[in-house]
Design a protein around this motif. Sequence first.
Motif, mmCIF file in Angstrom:
data_model
loop_
_atom_site.group_PDB
_atom_site.id
_atom_site.type_symbol
_atom_site.label_atom_id
_atom_site.label_comp_id
_atom_site.label_asym_id
_atom_site.label_seq_id
_atom_site.Cartn_x
_atom_site.Cartn_y
_atom_site.Cartn_z
ATOM 1 N N LEU A 186 0.809 -1.224 0.000
ATOM 2 C CA LEU A 186 0.000 0.000 0.000
ATOM 3 C C LEU A 186 0.839 1.269 0.000
ATOM 4 O O LEU A 186 0.295 2.363 -0.173
ATOM 5 C CB LEU A 186 -0.916 0.006 1.233
ATOM 6 C CG LEU A 186 -1.937 -1.133 1.305
ATOM 7 C CD1 LEU A 186 -2.632 -1.142 2.667
ATOM 8 C CD2 LEU A 186 -2.970 -1.000 0.195
ATOM 9 N N ASP A 187 2.163 1.131 0.221
ATOM 10 C CA ASP A 187 3.059 2.286 0.302
ATOM 11 C C ASP A 187 2.618 3.239 1.407
ATOM 12 O O ASP A 187 2.588 4.460 1.232
ATOM 13 C CB ASP A 187 3.119 3.012 -1.041
ATOM 14 C CG ASP A 187 4.304 3.990 -1.102
ATOM 15 O OD1 ASP A 187 5.271 3.772 -0.357
ATOM 16 O OD2 ASP A 187 4.230 4.947 -1.886
ATOM 17 N N VAL A 188 2.227 2.686 2.541
ATOM 18 C CA VAL A 188 1.872 3.477 3.723
ATOM 19 C C VAL A 188 2.467 2.787 4.950
ATOM 20 O O VAL A 188 2.815 1.603 4.900
ATOM 21 C CB VAL A 188 0.342 3.604 3.901
ATOM 22 C CG1 VAL A 188 -0.290 4.316 2.709
ATOM 23 C CG2 VAL A 188 -0.310 2.241 4.122
ATOM 24 N N GLU A 189 2.577 3.517 6.042
ATOM 25 C CA GLU A 189 3.018 2.907 7.294
ATOM 26 C C GLU A 189 1.811 2.303 8.013
ATOM 27 O O GLU A 189 0.756 2.935 8.099
ATOM 28 C CB GLU A 189 3.690 3.949 8.188
ATOM 29 C CG GLU A 189 5.048 4.404 7.674
ATOM 30 C CD GLU A 189 5.778 5.288 8.683
ATOM 31 O OE1 GLU A 189 5.284 5.398 9.826
ATOM 32 O OE2 GLU A 189 6.822 5.834 8.327
ATOM 33 N N VAL A 190 1.973 1.081 8.486
ATOM 34 C CA VAL A 190 0.892 0.382 9.182
ATOM 35 C C VAL A 190 1.349 0.055 10.599
ATOM 36 O O VAL A 190 2.376 -0.608 10.780
ATOM 37 C CB VAL A 190 0.502 -0.914 8.445
ATOM 38 C CG1 VAL A 190 -0.613 -1.639 9.205
ATOM 39 C CG2 VAL A 190 0.059 -0.606 7.015
ATOM 40 N N GLY A 191 0.623 0.532 11.585
ATOM 41 C CA GLY A 191 0.968 0.250 12.969
ATOM 42 C C GLY A 191 0.106 -0.850 13.557
ATOM 43 O O GLY A 191 -0.991 -1.125 13.069
ATOM 44 N N VAL A 192 0.614 -1.485 14.567
ATOM 45 C CA VAL A 192 -0.161 -2.494 15.296
ATOM 46 C C VAL A 192 -0.444 -1.954 16.692
ATOM 47 O O VAL A 192 0.473 -1.779 17.494
ATOM 48 C CB VAL A 192 0.587 -3.838 15.379
ATOM 49 C CG1 VAL A 192 -0.207 -4.837 16.214
ATOM 50 C CG2 VAL A 192 0.843 -4.394 13.988
ATOM 51 N N LEU A 193 -1.697 -1.648 16.960
ATOM 52 C CA LEU A 193 -2.069 -1.084 18.250
ATOM 53 C C LEU A 193 -2.108 -2.145 19.342
ATOM 54 O O LEU A 193 -1.826 -1.855 20.502
ATOM 55 C CB LEU A 193 -3.440 -0.411 18.146
ATOM 56 C CG LEU A 193 -3.534 0.785 17.190
ATOM 57 C CD1 LEU A 193 -4.982 1.279 17.111
ATOM 58 C CD2 LEU A 193 -2.617 1.914 17.640
ATOM 59 N N ALA A 194 -2.479 -3.360 18.972
ATOM 60 C CA ALA A 194 -2.569 -4.420 19.983
ATOM 61 C C ALA A 194 -2.739 -5.779 19.318
ATOM 62 O O ALA A 194 -3.346 -5.896 18.258
ATOM 63 C CB ALA A 194 -3.761 -4.167 20.919
ATOM 64 N N ALA A 195 -2.172 -6.788 19.960
ATOM 65 C CA ALA A 195 -2.485 -8.183 19.650
ATOM 66 C C ALA A 195 -3.299 -8.722 20.832
ATOM 67 O O ALA A 195 -2.951 -8.461 21.990
ATOM 68 C CB ALA A 195 -1.215 -8.995 19.447
ATOM 69 N N ILE A 196 -4.375 -9.419 20.535
ATOM 70 C CA ILE A 196 -5.275 -9.868 21.598
ATOM 71 C C ILE A 196 -5.416 -11.388 21.546
ATOM 72 O O ILE A 196 -6.169 -11.915 20.722
ATOM 73 C CB ILE A 196 -6.668 -9.220 21.453
ATOM 74 C CG1 ILE A 196 -6.550 -7.698 21.321
ATOM 75 C CG2 ILE A 196 -7.539 -9.580 22.650
ATOM 76 C CD1 ILE A 196 -7.858 -7.023 20.960
ATOM 77 N N PRO A 197 -4.694 -12.107 22.379
ATOM 78 C CA PRO A 197 -4.887 -13.567 22.434
ATOM 79 C C PRO A 197 -6.320 -13.898 22.854
ATOM 80 O O PRO A 197 -6.830 -13.344 23.841
ATOM 81 C CB PRO A 197 -3.869 -14.005 23.484
ATOM 82 C CG PRO A 197 -2.844 -12.904 23.513
ATOM 83 C CD PRO A 197 -3.605 -11.646 23.243
ATOM 84 N N MET A 198 -6.961 -14.787 22.118
ATOM 85 C CA MET A 198 -8.347 -15.160 22.385
ATOM 86 C C MET A 198 -8.412 -16.652 22.701
ATOM 87 O O MET A 198 -7.696 -17.463 22.116
ATOM 88 C CB MET A 198 -9.222 -14.850 21.163
ATOM 89 C CG MET A 198 -9.119 -13.435 20.619
ATOM 90 S SD MET A 198 -9.849 -12.185 21.689
ATOM 91 C CE MET A 198 -11.597 -12.535 21.469
ATOM 92 N N GLY A 199 -9.267 -17.039 23.608
ATOM 93 C CA GLY A 199 -9.420 -18.458 23.948
ATOM 94 C C GLY A 199 -8.259 -19.001 24.754
ATOM 95 O O GLY A 199 -7.938 -20.195 24.678
ATOM 96 N N PHE A 200 -7.661 -18.161 25.587
ATOM 97 C CA PHE A 200 -6.468 -18.554 26.343
ATOM 98 C C PHE A 200 -6.839 -19.477 27.512
ATOM 99 O O PHE A 200 -7.755 -19.196 28.280
ATOM 100 C CB PHE A 200 -5.786 -17.292 26.874
ATOM 101 C CG PHE A 200 -4.469 -17.535 27.545
ATOM 102 C CD1 PHE A 200 -3.383 -18.013 26.834
ATOM 103 C CD2 PHE A 200 -4.321 -17.279 28.898
ATOM 104 C CE1 PHE A 200 -2.163 -18.226 27.456
ATOM 105 C CE2 PHE A 200 -3.106 -17.485 29.535
ATOM 106 C CZ PHE A 200 -2.030 -17.957 28.816
ATOM 107 N N LYS A 201 -6.114 -20.596 27.639
ATOM 108 C CA LYS A 201 -6.361 -21.564 28.709
ATOM 109 C C LYS A 201 -5.145 -21.714 29.626
ATOM 110 O O LYS A 201 -5.102 -22.616 30.462
ATOM 111 C CB LYS A 201 -6.740 -22.918 28.110
ATOM 112 C CG LYS A 201 -8.036 -22.874 27.291
ATOM 113 C CD LYS A 201 -8.351 -24.224 26.678
ATOM 114 C CE LYS A 201 -9.633 -24.158 25.847
ATOM 115 N NZ LYS A 201 -9.936 -25.446 25.165
ATOM 116 N N ASN A 202 -4.149 -20.877 29.415
ATOM 117 C CA ASN A 202 -2.968 -20.814 30.283
ATOM 118 C C ASN A 202 -2.175 -22.116 30.305
ATOM 119 O O ASN A 202 -1.676 -22.531 31.355
ATOM 120 C CB ASN A 202 -3.364 -20.423 31.713
ATOM 121 C CG ASN A 202 -2.173 -19.878 32.504
ATOM 122 O OD1 ASN A 202 -1.199 -19.402 31.914
ATOM 123 N ND2 ASN A 202 -2.241 -19.962 33.813
ATOM 124 N N THR A 203 -2.067 -22.784 29.166
ATOM 125 C CA THR A 203 -1.205 -23.959 29.085
ATOM 126 C C THR A 203 0.241 -23.518 28.826
ATOM 127 O O THR A 203 0.490 -22.377 28.417
ATOM 128 C CB THR A 203 -1.652 -24.887 27.951
ATOM 129 O OG1 THR A 203 -1.441 -24.211 26.693
ATOM 130 C CG2 THR A 203 -3.121 -25.257 28.094
#
Length: 291
Positions: A186-203
């Motif tokens: 896209l020739d633009v800068e793309v930021g990542v505001l957050a990654a959100i782990p879903m369905g976490f069972k703490n293994t």
Amino acid sequence: MLAYSTYSEAGGVGKTTTAANLAVAHARAGLNPLVVPLDPQDGDLSRLFGVDDQRTEPVDNIVRHMIRRPKGEFDALVRTVEGVDIIPEHNMLSDLAEYLQREKEQSEAMGEAFGVHAQLLRVLREAGVPKTYDVLICDPPATEGPHLYNAINATRSLVIPVEPSAKGQAAVEGLEELVGGFEEQLDVEVGVLAAIPMGFKNTRDQRSILDGIDYPVPEIVGERASLMEGCWMQQCSAFEYVREHRERRRDYEIDTLAQFDRLARHLEREVGLEAPNPPEPGDVDHEVMTV
């Protein structure tokens, strides 16, 4: 304005429910959010909020605006549910690539430029969305194509639901390369505001996968299949589902709602946006008041 697209390479991670609940979380705090879902498949955000009743009818829709063939004003597309403005999905999204390519060829034949990945951005700017709304959320499909690229070009930031499993591990490892690919395409800068782990069972394996995420992880959401399935059944957000459709409020579900509230505040802080009336996280009965 805070603007982001929810994106995940893996299907079934909770991308659409994340977009929907974050939008309501922003609205609960007194902000004015607009959601533009672009997924041509059934089971999309319009379906979740019950605003897809005209998707098979020959009505004005976002695709017609993107190919410069609107039947009316942009504002007339908007439906409002739970304090969130939504541009409903339409079946014309299934053929978006063909429509855009056809318009590009016609424009070039007339000596005009037509960026197929810049049309949603153009439509939103011409409609005054950056001045009208506090938050813009796009929910494109996971597959690469004009839906995804138009969404990212319009928002320039990502919120990435992550499945902390062996299936999702490859996607986690490839996140940096993926974001770089978007920027090059896209020739633009793309930021990542957050990654959100879903369905976490703490293994142990899941904790190891989370350690490999190089982006901010403000919240880790546990397995909430029953809550999310209830939302789809009742066509509403998790906030309204717990408030209106649960006979008994479960502590772990209230905790999940609090996580969506905190995630919304985290994203707002990333761009210096201050919500006028933020609720106590998880306060289901919070009264929404705008400034």
